[in-house]
Design an enzyme around this catalytic site. Structure first.
Site, PDB file in Angstrom:
ATOM      1  N   ASP A  86       0.835  -1.211   0.000  1.00 22.73           N
ATOM      2  CA  ASP A  86       0.000   0.000   0.000  1.00 22.73           C
ATOM      3  C   ASP A  86       0.864   1.252   0.000  1.00 22.73           C
ATOM      4  O   ASP A  86       0.477   2.276  -0.548  1.00 22.73           O
ATOM      5  CB  ASP A  86      -0.938  -0.015   1.209  1.00 22.73           C
ATOM      6  N   GLU A 105       0.317 -12.542   4.963  1.00 19.08           N
ATOM      7  CA  GLU A 105       1.403 -11.970   4.168  1.00 19.08           C
ATOM      8  C   GLU A 105       2.701 -11.909   4.974  1.00 19.08           C
ATOM      9  O   GLU A 105       3.782 -12.237   4.467  1.00 19.08           O
ATOM     10  CB  GLU A 105       1.006 -10.574   3.686  1.00 19.08           C
TER      11      GLU A 105
END
Length: 228
Positions: A86, A105
Site C-alpha cells: 500500500d 502476508e
C-alpha cells in the site's frame, strides 16, 4: 483498463522473471498480485506449489490451475515471495494490509528468502503514514488497542470486515512514521495485537515499479529517492 491498472500489470508481468521453476513460490494478496497470477499462468512457468497468503489468493491460484500447499507442509524456506504494498519508502519499508491479509502476508514473507514487491508508482512515498496503518486485532482487544493508538496521536477506525483468522482490522490514520522498525516493534508488543501492517523487520528485497514510462527494478543495494 485504466492507467493505474496498466502500471500494476506491467510490474506484475516483470515479476514472473523472478519465479524459480519447480520450486515453491510464495504469493501475496491484492489487485497487483491478481495480475501476477494471470501473468504467471500465461508464461507457462511451472512451480512445485504455491504457498498462499490468504483464502482469496488460494481460490484464484486454484482457479488458474496452480497447486497450493500450507506453509507447515513444506520443509525449508520459500525461495521467492511476490506481493504488493500500500506504501513503500526508499529503504523498502512498507505498509501492507489494505486487503486485510497482513497476517498471512507477514508469515509467508518471513519464511521466504527473497521478497519481490510489485507496485505502481503511486505507492512510492518518502515517509510512511499517508495510508492508514492496518492492525489485525483479536476481537476482545479492539477497544484497548484503539485507546493505545489514540495515545500516540493516531486516529483508529474499525474496518467492517473479518479476517481469514476471525479477527478485526483497525485502520490507524494520522501517523507520521519516522522510524518504521521502532514503531512496528512497539505496536507488536500490545496485548491482543495479532499483526501490525508495517513491514520493516521483513521488508522487500526487490522492488518492481510500474509507471507511465515502463518499469523500474531496484534492490536494497541500489538506493534511490522518491518524488513524493
Amino acid at each position: 483498463m485504466d492507467e493505474q491498472a496498466r502500471k500494476k500489470e506491467l510490474a506484475a508481468k516483470a515479476a514472473v522473471d523472478y519465479v524459480i521453476e519447480n520450486e515453491y513460490l510464495g504469493v501475496g494478496t491484492g489487485t497487483t498480485v491478481s495480475f501476477f497470477i494471470a501473468a504467471l499462468q500465461q508464461s507457462g512457468k511451472k512451480v512445485k506449489a504455491c504457498v498462499s497468503s490468504s483464502d482469496a489468493t488460494t481460490r484464484q491460484l486454484l482457479a488458474f490451475g496452480f497447486p497450493v500447499v500450507e506453509l507447515n507442509e513444506i520443509q525449508g524456506r520459500i525461495p521467492v515471495y511476490v506481493d504488493g504494498c500500500d506504501e513503500i519508502d526508499a529503504n523498502f519499508n512498507m505498509i501492507k494490509g489494505g486487503g486485510a491479509a497482513l497476517t498471512g502476508e507477514k508469515i509467508v514473507a518471513q519464511a521466504s528468502d527473497k521478497f519481490v514487491c510489485i507496485a505502481d508508482d503511486t505507492k512510492l512515498v518518502k515517509q510512511l503514514g499517508a495510508f492508514a496503518l492496518p492492525l489485525e486485532v483479536l476481537p476482545k482487544a479492539v477497544e484497548q488497542i484503539k485507546k493505545s493508538m489514540e495515545g500516540i496521536r493516531g486516529v483508529p477506525k474499525v474496518r467492517e470486515c473479518i479476517t481469514d483468522y476471525g479477527n478485526n482490522i483497525i485502520d490507524v490514520s494520522g501517523l507520521q512514521i519516522q522510524d518504521p522498525l521502532k514503531l512496528e516493534e512497539a505496536i507488536n508488543q500490545l496485548p491482543g495485537l495479532v499483526t501490525c501492517g508495517i513491514f520493516a523487520k521483513r521488508g522487500a528485497d526487490v522492488l518492481i515499479v510500474g509507471s507511465s514510462d515502463g518499469i523500474k527494478i531496484t534492490t536494497k543495494k541500489n538506493k534511490f529517492s522518491f518524488k513524493k
